[in-house]
Design an enzyme around this catalytic site. Structure first.
Site, PDB file in Angstrom:
ATOM      1  N   ALA A  12       0.760  -1.336  -0.164  1.00  0.00           N
ATOM      2  CA  ALA A  12      -0.117   0.056  -0.114  1.00  0.00           C
ATOM      3  C   ALA A  12       0.787   1.444  -0.084  1.00  0.00           C
ATOM      4  O   ALA A  12       0.345   2.261  -0.324  1.00  0.00           O
ATOM      5  CB  ALA A  12      -0.865  -0.111   1.109  1.00  0.00           C
ATOM      6  N   ARG A  15       4.384   2.530  -5.307  1.00  0.00           N
ATOM      7  CA  ARG A  15       3.720   3.431  -6.250  1.00  0.00           C
ATOM      8  C   ARG A  15       2.383   2.843  -6.787  1.00  0.00           C
ATOM      9  O   ARG A  15       1.293   3.734  -6.860  1.00  0.00           O
ATOM     10  CB  ARG A  15       4.721   3.511  -7.568  1.00  0.00           C
ATOM     11  CG  ARG A  15       5.723   4.335  -7.323  1.00  0.00           C
ATOM     12  CD  ARG A  15       6.725   3.878  -8.390  1.00  0.00           C
ATOM     13  NE  ARG A  15       7.583   2.629  -8.523  1.00  0.00           N
ATOM     14  CZ  ARG A  15       8.532   2.709  -8.215  1.00  0.00           C
ATOM     15  NH1 ARG A  15       9.343   3.554  -7.714  1.00  0.00           N
ATOM     16  NH2 ARG A  15       9.155   1.279  -8.058  1.00  0.00           N
ATOM     17  N   MET A  16       2.314   1.589  -7.092  1.00  0.00           N
ATOM     18  CA  MET A  16       1.049   1.024  -7.481  1.00  0.00           C
ATOM     19  C   MET A  16      -0.206   1.013  -6.621  1.00  0.00           C
ATOM     20  O   MET A  16      -1.182   1.476  -6.476  1.00  0.00           O
ATOM     21  CB  MET A  16       1.171  -0.516  -8.209  1.00  0.00           C
ATOM     22  CG  MET A  16       1.799  -0.405  -9.353  1.00  0.00           C
ATOM     23  SD  MET A  16       0.935   0.696 -10.684  1.00  0.00           S
ATOM     24  CE  MET A  16      -0.468  -0.712 -10.816  1.00  0.00           C
ATOM     25  N   GLY A  97      -0.991  -7.966  -9.182  1.00  0.00           N
ATOM     26  CA  GLY A  97      -0.380  -7.377 -10.201  1.00  0.00           C
ATOM     27  C   GLY A  97       1.090  -7.616 -10.378  1.00  0.00           C
ATOM     28  O   GLY A  97       1.845  -7.319 -11.327  1.00  0.00           O
ATOM     29  N   ALA A 123      -2.137 -11.014 -13.072  1.00  0.00           N
ATOM     30  CA  ALA A 123      -2.284 -10.547 -14.150  1.00  0.00           C
ATOM     31  C   ALA A 123      -0.830  -9.452 -14.340  1.00  0.00           C
ATOM     32  O   ALA A 123      -0.535  -8.547 -13.573  1.00  0.00           O
ATOM     33  CB  ALA A 123      -3.400  -9.618 -14.606  1.00  0.00           C
ATOM     34  N   PRO A 124      -0.032  -9.880 -15.393  1.00  0.00           N
ATOM     35  CA  PRO A 124       1.227  -8.960 -15.425  1.00  0.00           C
ATOM     36  C   PRO A 124       1.074  -7.707 -16.049  1.00  0.00           C
ATOM     37  O   PRO A 124       1.916  -6.660 -15.873  1.00  0.00           O
ATOM     38  CB  PRO A 124       2.082  -9.925 -16.608  1.00  0.00           C
ATOM     39  CG  PRO A 124       0.856 -10.696 -17.434  1.00  0.00           C
ATOM     40  CD  PRO A 124      -0.139 -10.892 -16.567  1.00  0.00           C
ATOM     41  N   PHE A 126      -2.478  -4.774 -16.338  1.00  0.00           N
ATOM     42  CA  PHE A 126      -3.747  -4.408 -16.061  1.00  0.00           C
ATOM     43  C   PHE A 126      -4.368  -3.305 -16.828  1.00  0.00           C
ATOM     44  O   PHE A 126      -5.596  -2.948 -16.931  1.00  0.00           O
ATOM     45  CB  PHE A 126      -4.184  -3.865 -14.751  1.00  0.00           C
ATOM     46  CG  PHE A 126      -4.293  -5.235 -13.566  1.00  0.00           C
ATOM     47  CD1 PHE A 126      -5.194  -5.778 -13.359  1.00  0.00           C
ATOM     48  CD2 PHE A 126      -3.185  -5.491 -12.854  1.00  0.00           C
ATOM     49  CE1 PHE A 126      -5.362  -6.922 -12.571  1.00  0.00           C
ATOM     50  CE2 PHE A 126      -3.497  -6.506 -11.802  1.00  0.00           C
ATOM     51  CZ  PHE A 126      -4.318  -7.111 -11.816  1.00  0.00           C
ATOM     52  N   HIS A 153      10.631   0.408 -19.483  1.00  0.00           N
ATOM     53  CA  HIS A 153       9.929   0.542 -18.306  1.00  0.00           C
ATOM     54  C   HIS A 153      11.100   1.948 -17.586  1.00  0.00           C
ATOM     55  O   HIS A 153      12.234   2.082 -17.905  1.00  0.00           O
ATOM     56  CB  HIS A 153       9.964  -0.406 -17.451  1.00  0.00           C
ATOM     57  CG  HIS A 153       8.710  -1.335 -17.545  1.00  0.00           C
ATOM     58  ND1 HIS A 153       8.743  -2.357 -18.672  1.00  0.00           N
ATOM     59  CD2 HIS A 153       7.372  -1.308 -17.127  1.00  0.00           C
ATOM     60  CE1 HIS A 153       7.567  -2.850 -18.765  1.00  0.00           C
ATOM     61  NE2 HIS A 153       6.696  -2.334 -17.725  1.00  0.00           N
ATOM     62  N   LYS A 157      12.218  -0.199 -11.714  1.00  0.00           N
ATOM     63  CA  LYS A 157      12.009  -1.684 -11.939  1.00  0.00           C
ATOM     64  C   LYS A 157      12.969  -2.603 -11.824  1.00  0.00           C
ATOM     65  O   LYS A 157      14.048  -2.431 -12.396  1.00  0.00           O
ATOM     66  CB  LYS A 157      11.041  -1.742 -13.295  1.00  0.00           C
ATOM     67  CG  LYS A 157      10.582  -3.183 -13.419  1.00  0.00           C
ATOM     68  CD  LYS A 157       9.680  -3.246 -14.856  1.00  0.00           C
ATOM     69  CE  LYS A 157       8.905  -4.673 -15.044  1.00  0.00           C
ATOM     70  NZ  LYS A 157       8.190  -5.058 -13.877  1.00  0.00           N
TER      71      LYS A 157
HETATM   72  P1  NAD Z   1       7.245  -0.189  -5.438  1.00  0.00           P
HETATM   73  O1  NAD Z   1       8.497  -0.503  -5.093  1.00  0.00           O
HETATM   74  O2  NAD Z   1       6.752   1.187  -5.586  1.00  0.00           O
HETATM   75  O3  NAD Z   1       6.000  -0.728  -4.319  1.00  0.00           O
HETATM   76  C1  NAD Z   1       6.189  -2.062  -3.752  1.00  0.00           C
HETATM   77  C2  NAD Z   1       5.890  -1.874  -2.154  1.00  0.00           C
HETATM   78  O4  NAD Z   1       5.914  -3.211  -1.665  1.00  0.00           O
HETATM   79  C3  NAD Z   1       6.716  -1.084  -1.389  1.00  0.00           C
HETATM   80  O5  NAD Z   1       6.026  -0.185  -0.888  1.00  0.00           O
HETATM   81  C4  NAD Z   1       7.363  -1.927  -0.357  1.00  0.00           C
HETATM   82  O6  NAD Z   1       7.703  -1.520   0.573  1.00  0.00           O
HETATM   83  C5  NAD Z   1       6.243  -3.064  -0.346  1.00  0.00           C
HETATM   84  N1  NAD Z   1       6.725  -4.342   0.455  1.00  0.00           N
HETATM   85  C6  NAD Z   1       7.944  -4.890  -0.017  1.00  0.00           C
HETATM   86  N2  NAD Z   1       7.864  -6.036   0.788  1.00  0.00           N
HETATM   87  C7  NAD Z   1       6.660  -6.294   1.185  1.00  0.00           C
HETATM   88  C8  NAD Z   1       6.104  -7.315   1.953  1.00  0.00           C
HETATM   89  N3  NAD Z   1       6.464  -8.387   2.532  1.00  0.00           N
HETATM   90  N4  NAD Z   1       4.580  -7.037   2.020  1.00  0.00           N
HETATM   91  C9  NAD Z   1       3.996  -5.927   1.996  1.00  0.00           C
HETATM   92  N5  NAD Z   1       4.577  -4.942   1.182  1.00  0.00           N
HETATM   93  C10 NAD Z   1       5.954  -5.165   1.081  1.00  0.00           C
HETATM   94  O7  NAD Z   1       6.889  -0.949  -6.771  1.00  0.00           O
HETATM   95  P2  NAD Z   1       5.540  -0.598  -7.753  1.00  0.00           P
HETATM   96  O8  NAD Z   1       6.139   0.247  -8.776  1.00  0.00           O
HETATM   97  O9  NAD Z   1       4.440  -0.578  -6.931  1.00  0.00           O
HETATM   98  O10 NAD Z   1       5.360  -1.941  -8.332  1.00  0.00           O
HETATM   99  C11 NAD Z   1       5.073  -3.088  -7.569  1.00  0.00           C
HETATM  100  C12 NAD Z   1       4.810  -4.582  -8.279  1.00  0.00           C
HETATM  101  O11 NAD Z   1       3.763  -4.331  -9.190  1.00  0.00           O
HETATM  102  C13 NAD Z   1       6.023  -4.687  -9.151  1.00  0.00           C
HETATM  103  O12 NAD Z   1       6.257  -6.252  -9.169  1.00  0.00           O
HETATM  104  C14 NAD Z   1       5.803  -4.366 -10.630  1.00  0.00           C
HETATM  105  O13 NAD Z   1       6.428  -5.103 -11.679  1.00  0.00           O
HETATM  106  C15 NAD Z   1       4.177  -4.611 -10.626  1.00  0.00           C
HETATM  107  N6  NAD Z   1       3.518  -3.847 -11.620  1.00  0.00           N
HETATM  108  C16 NAD Z   1       2.414  -4.527 -12.169  1.00  0.00           C
HETATM  109  C17 NAD Z   1       1.565  -4.021 -12.824  1.00  0.00           C
HETATM  110  C18 NAD Z   1       0.359  -4.593 -13.608  1.00  0.00           C
HETATM  111  O14 NAD Z   1      -0.487  -4.071 -14.451  1.00  0.00           O
HETATM  112  N7  NAD Z   1       0.297  -5.819 -13.363  1.00  0.00           N
HETATM  113  C19 NAD Z   1       1.759  -2.527 -13.268  1.00  0.00           C
HETATM  114  C20 NAD Z   1       2.875  -1.926 -12.690  1.00  0.00           C
HETATM  115  C21 NAD Z   1       3.511  -2.485 -11.781  1.00  0.00           C
END
Ligand code: NAD
Length: 262
Positions: A12, A15-16, A97, A123-124, A126, A153, A157
């Site tokens: 939470a 970024r996502m 995601g 879903a890789p 969304f 990206h 990433k």
């Molecule tokens: P991010 O690094 O901004 O956020 C990840 C969060 O996870 C961080 O706040 C981190 O503290 C937290 N985290 C780490 N370990 C944890 C745990 N054990 N329990 C709970 N939280 C924990 O990354 P992001 O840019 O938000 O991307 C997150 C993931 O989503 C990546 O794998 C990215 O590739 C993927 N992504 C998928 C889509 C999609 O459409 N499927 C789109 C964008 C990103």
């Protein structure tokens, strides 16, 4: 108004996760009930928006999921499986995601989801346009023998290639192998990228980018290029909301948003 879907967001503070929490709070048929992250624990999930909402970020998932219908996970490939398995064991549906989840972990998730009759969508991508791009690439793959993927990206990433690129290559090569150059030499190792089923995959990482992918297919005197661009993380939200609404009533592991889009 019908039944309200109680949603927890794992990751939470990321970024996502922040975007998902914000979007869930704006839906009339959803309620954000929990926020889970190892970063920012103890603070209000909406603190960054300057409008606290009363949902406090917790680091212990086992205490966070009590009143949850659907958990959304956007964390990291190495930590997501533990969160998803905890949710499945608690009978909570999952919308995932997170990319970069290892194949053996995915198999464990599938097994647990089946045993508990709980739905898990992984879903890789969304973004609805990215799902369509993957579908069109799969369709085009029937007509070409050469193809390469360039995925681009942002510089934060941490997994490569992207889950979308790998999934695209998997879909394109489900019943064929593409041709590749025999006996080629790389003067710099990695110059020709990674490879899946004969499809080369090149990963670009640059500040300023969000999530972009180009699938190039080559034939006699022609190329076909399919391209999708996510300009902002907002692009992923309609797909995430669709998944939260559609996941209940399903069961077991479902891979790919296309399986919920009809
Ligand atoms: P991010 O690094 O901004 O956020 C990840 C969060 O996870 C961080 O706040 C981190 O503290 C937290 N985290 C780490 N370990 C944890 C745990 N054990 N329990 C709970 N939280 C924990 O990354 P992001 O840019 O938000 O991307 C997150 C993931 O989503 C990546 O794998 C990215 O590739 C993927 N992504 C998928 C889509 C999609 O459409 N499927 C789109 C964008 C990103």
């Amino acid at each position: 108004m019908g039944e309200v879907i109680r949603v927890a967001v794992s990751g939470a503070s990321g970024r996502m996760g922040q975007e998902v929490a914000r979007t869930v709070r704006a839906q009339a048929d959803m309620r954000l009930v929990a926020a889970i992250d190892v970063a920012g624990a103890g603070s209000d999930v909406a603190q960054q928006d300057g409008s606290p909402c009363g949902v406090i970020v917790q680091s212990d998932i086992s205490k966070a999921l009590g009143e949850t219908d659907v958990m959304v996970d956007f964390t990291r490939g190495d930590v997501a499986p533990a969160n998803i398995l905890a949710a499945v064991r608690a009978g909570v549906a999952c919308v995932v995601g997170t990319t970069g989840i290892a194949a053996d972990a995915m198999a464990r998730i599938g097994e647990a989801a089946r045993e508990k009759s709980v739905p898990v969508l992984v879903a890789p991508n969304f973004a609805l346009g990215a799902v369509l791009m993957m579908r069109f690439a799969q369709e085009a793959a029937r007509f070409y023998e050469w193809a390469e993927i360039i995925e681009m990206h942002h510089e934060n990433k941490i997994d490569a290639p992207s889950g979308t690129a790998l999934r695209t290559a998997e879909l394109m090569t489900s019943d064929k192998t593409f041709q590749s150059i025999k006996n080629e030499t790389e003067k710099l190792p990695g110059a020709r990228g990674a490879q899946h089923g004969g499809v080369r995959i090149h990963s670009v990482r640059l500040p300023g980018l969000v999530a972009h992918q180009q699938v190039m297919l080559g034939g006699s005197g022609e190329t076909l290029t399919l391209r999708h661009d996510s300009m902002s993380r907002v692009s992923f939200m309609p797909g995430v909301m669709l998944a939260i609404r559609a996941i209940r009533g399903r069961t077991g592991l479902i891979v790919g948003l296309e399986n919920l889009m009809h």
